[in-house]
Design a protein around this motif. Sequence first.
Motif, PDB file in Angstrom:
ATOM      1  N   THR A 537       0.829  -1.208   0.000  1.00 32.43           N
ATOM      2  CA  THR A 537       0.000   0.000   0.000  1.00 32.43           C
ATOM      3  C   THR A 537       0.862   1.256   0.000  1.00 32.43           C
ATOM      4  O   THR A 537       0.599   2.217  -0.737  1.00 32.43           O
ATOM      5  CB  THR A 537      -0.935   0.008   1.226  1.00 32.43           C
ATOM      6  N   MET A 538       1.910   1.264   0.797  1.00 28.09           N
ATOM      7  CA  MET A 538       2.771   2.447   0.867  1.00 28.09           C
ATOM      8  C   MET A 538       3.570   2.644  -0.416  1.00 28.09           C
ATOM      9  O   MET A 538       3.816   3.778  -0.830  1.00 28.09           O
ATOM     10  CB  MET A 538       3.698   2.367   2.090  1.00 28.09           C
ATOM     11  N   GLU A 539       3.967   1.556  -1.056  1.00 26.61           N
ATOM     12  CA  GLU A 539       4.668   1.690  -2.329  1.00 26.61           C
ATOM     13  C   GLU A 539       3.739   2.278  -3.396  1.00 26.61           C
ATOM     14  O   GLU A 539       4.151   3.128  -4.196  1.00 26.61           O
ATOM     15  CB  GLU A 539       5.211   0.337  -2.787  1.00 26.61           C
ATOM     16  N   THR A 540       2.499   1.840  -3.382  1.00 24.47           N
ATOM     17  CA  THR A 540       1.532   2.405  -4.319  1.00 24.47           C
ATOM     18  C   THR A 540       1.335   3.896  -4.060  1.00 24.47           C
ATOM     19  O   THR A 540       1.295   4.707  -4.997  1.00 24.47           O
ATOM     20  CB  THR A 540       0.179   1.676  -4.222  1.00 24.47           C
ATOM     21  N   ALA A 541       1.221   4.272  -2.783  1.00 30.33           N
ATOM     22  CA  ALA A 541       1.062   5.691  -2.429  1.00 30.33           C
ATOM     23  C   ALA A 541       2.278   6.497  -2.869  1.00 30.33           C
ATOM     24  O   ALA A 541       2.152   7.632  -3.339  1.00 30.33           O
ATOM     25  CB  ALA A 541       0.845   5.830  -0.921  1.00 30.33           C
ATOM     26  N   ARG A 542       3.473   5.910  -2.753  1.00 28.08           N
ATOM     27  CA  ARG A 542       4.691   6.613  -3.193  1.00 28.08           C
ATOM     28  C   ARG A 542       4.664   6.862  -4.695  1.00 28.08           C
ATOM     29  O   ARG A 542       5.000   7.958  -5.162  1.00 28.08           O
ATOM     30  CB  ARG A 542       5.931   5.782  -2.811  1.00 28.08           C
ATOM     31  N   VAL A 543       4.272   5.842  -5.462  1.00 25.55           N
ATOM     32  CA  VAL A 543       4.189   6.000  -6.916  1.00 25.55           C
ATOM     33  C   VAL A 543       3.156   7.065  -7.278  1.00 25.55           C
ATOM     34  O   VAL A 543       3.399   7.924  -8.136  1.00 25.55           O
ATOM     35  CB  VAL A 543       3.855   4.649  -7.582  1.00 25.55           C
ATOM     36  N   ARG A 570      12.862  11.601  -6.239  1.00 21.65           N
ATOM     37  CA  ARG A 570      11.534  12.042  -6.661  1.00 21.65           C
ATOM     38  C   ARG A 570      11.449  12.339  -8.160  1.00 21.65           C
ATOM     39  O   ARG A 570      10.453  12.879  -8.628  1.00 21.65           O
ATOM     40  CB  ARG A 570      11.093  13.263  -5.846  1.00 21.65           C
ATOM     41  N   SER A 571      12.467  12.018  -8.912  1.00 21.40           N
ATOM     42  CA  SER A 571      12.423  12.221 -10.358  1.00 21.40           C
ATOM     43  C   SER A 571      11.545  11.145 -10.987  1.00 21.40           C
ATOM     44  O   SER A 571      11.089  10.210 -10.309  1.00 21.40           O
ATOM     45  CB  SER A 571      13.826  12.153 -10.949  1.00 21.40           C
ATOM     46  N   TRP A 572      11.311  11.265 -12.301  1.00 16.78           N
ATOM     47  CA  TRP A 572      10.448  10.298 -12.976  1.00 16.78           C
ATOM     48  C   TRP A 572      11.041   8.889 -12.962  1.00 16.78           C
ATOM     49  O   TRP A 572      10.316   7.896 -13.053  1.00 16.78           O
ATOM     50  CB  TRP A 572      10.170  10.740 -14.415  1.00 16.78           C
ATOM     51  N   ASP A 573      12.344   8.782 -12.816  1.00 17.01           N
ATOM     52  CA  ASP A 573      12.965   7.451 -12.715  1.00 17.01           C
ATOM     53  C   ASP A 573      12.422   6.677 -11.524  1.00 17.01           C
ATOM     54  O   ASP A 573      12.450   5.442 -11.510  1.00 17.01           O
ATOM     55  CB  ASP A 573      14.486   7.585 -12.573  1.00 17.01           C
ATOM     56  N   PHE A 574      11.940   7.406 -10.525  1.00 18.74           N
ATOM     57  CA  PHE A 574      11.416   6.765  -9.311  1.00 18.74           C
ATOM     58  C   PHE A 574       9.898   6.659  -9.335  1.00 18.74           C
ATOM     59  O   PHE A 574       9.276   6.337  -8.313  1.00 18.74           O
ATOM     60  CB  PHE A 574      11.862   7.541  -8.069  1.00 18.74           C
ATOM     61  N   ALA A 575       9.284   6.945 -10.500  1.00 19.23           N
ATOM     62  CA  ALA A 575       7.822   6.870 -10.602  1.00 19.23           C
ATOM     63  C   ALA A 575       7.341   5.432 -10.789  1.00 19.23           C
ATOM     64  O   ALA A 575       6.147   5.168 -10.721  1.00 19.23           O
ATOM     65  CB  ALA A 575       7.326   7.725 -11.768  1.00 19.23           C
ATOM     66  N   ARG A 576       8.270   4.548 -11.044  1.00 19.78           N
ATOM     67  CA  ARG A 576       7.893   3.153 -11.242  1.00 19.78           C
ATOM     68  C   ARG A 576       8.137   2.343  -9.973  1.00 19.78           C
ATOM     69  O   ARG A 576       8.842   2.765  -9.064  1.00 19.78           O
ATOM     70  CB  ARG A 576       8.695   2.561 -12.412  1.00 19.78           C
TER      71      ARG A 576
END
Length: 600
Positions: A537-543, A570-576
């Motif tokens: 759940t927290m990983e989903t919230a982070r994304v 927090r860059s787009w590289d970390f959006a996944r």
Amino acid sequence: MEQQALHYQLDPVLVNLCDKEIQIHCGPEEPENTRQGQVEECLKRKFDALTSVECRRHVALLITAVQIDIQADPMLHRACAVDLVTFCKDVPPGDGRKPHIGHIYTAVIADSSARFHRLIGNPVTFSTGTDEHGLKIQQAALYANEEPGRFCDHVSGLFKTALENCEISYTDYIRTTESRHKENVHSFWEILSEKGFIYKGKYEGWYCTADEAFVAEDQTMLVKLPNGQEQRVSTESNRPVEWFSEENYLFKLSKLREELRSWLKSGPVIRPMRHYNLVKSWLDQELIDLSVSRPNARLSWGIPVPGDSSQTIYVWLDALLNYMTVAKHSQSEMNIWPPSVHVIGKDILKFHGIYWPAFLLAAGFEPPKSLLVHGHWLVDEQKMSKTTGNVVSPQSCINLVTATGLRYFLMHEGVPASDGNFSIKRMVRIANSDLADGIGNLVSRCCGKSLNPLQMRLGLSPSSFESCGSPGSDLLSLLERTPDIVHDEYQQWNFYKGIDQVMALVRGANGFFQTMEPWKLKKEGQLDKLNATMAVTMETARVVGTLLQPIVPSYSERLLDKLGVPQENRSWDFARLRWNTTETVLGSQQAVLFPRIKFE
């Protein structure tokens, strides 16, 4: 990486229609849109009793405007000063110079794109500002009983404050009254002149002061006023036109038709397609040479023509060059010309889609790579106008739903290819539903001390999803595909579609959490499953927080701060989705990201 130069244009001229005499007699100050509608309704009701012939003429125009959508004549309040004192003394005065949500919408679209490109690693030059010359502004300053420079200082300040309150991350705020801009305009004029594209001649035609443009005869029509007289108006804007015959400088627009058509065919230059087709249809017709100066005796508030102080440079040639002024004074180490995109409202498409590229091609510069053209905003399905008293102030929206709520609503509801519909009730409902209940509930569930007493963001591995069974695998599938879809939608300016994808992920995560019932897992001592549920759940919230940064930057920052996400992650590289075996301490901020708004 390619330099992204994001520009958009604001017209700051919301004309102040109050004259001193009216202000003395008309009571305390109230919001502009309320006051404006009251004044005009009062004058229309009292039409038969009005004593001033000039006032009756202007009010007759106004009455017709309700039917054919002519904006109120800016001379109305001056012409009707005596009648207003006699009949409308209880109507409060107002200030018609403030920005409305249409201006902010342009800014938020451009800002969302600028923030997105920064996230994916592209350097960005993002300019905005105010165009401050022209007959409209000269008249507005006169009616406001202010010196034009001071008038523009005030108006520009209002716009700059509005942009900052809406979290607009521009890199350059350009005012066309700045000396750097005047120097650029003079230099550009001399280039056009040296290349033989400017000549002096007599120009006759219908002129629309409200649009700051000459209008061809076949683009006007006659409308009948209540008093039986006829008024000629522009068929494009439905605003009154007057006949002018004067000597000024002309630009050889007629020589550039084929070059403009080649530019239009060079790629997806104008989007959405409906606006591309409109420009194409204009270029299918013969172009006539364009008047690019006005006699100083008629227009003194502007930049003089080099070597001929009797003429003032046409406001749109002056205004459009703001983009080049910014580029010339950019601190970027990369070449930012031509601009990647101009973000504009559909009402100024001809100036950006015909005149601007023509000026550039004539001077030997590349035209912009693209134009993003958006629609206007209706208010409860009606056109926003001071006549109907329904102009929406961005600050009033911010006071109600915060800048986050306003930005989210505009990007959620705004579709560039069509007009949007603003409704306060809908804005509140969407902000509460998505920001407070949807995302807010997701974060508070996994960060609350009842289920997360140690206040940690747990490590994540493939086994976290596996241990949650089919609900875990379903959410994993959604989590893996959403970032790429959102990326593509943002890239194509379909922010509303990107938001829909993010909210589908939020609904999936909340459904997963509800299905897993972690409160029962805790009670039953199934700690491995509980930890897996919380980690997923927290990983989903982070994304989700990472994906929404271009749309609601301060809201996303609070979300990621709460989850303990470092700034460098927090860059787009970390959006996944990212596997991580380490635990992270949550931020000390409260878990409520967006308090529900109470609104009747």
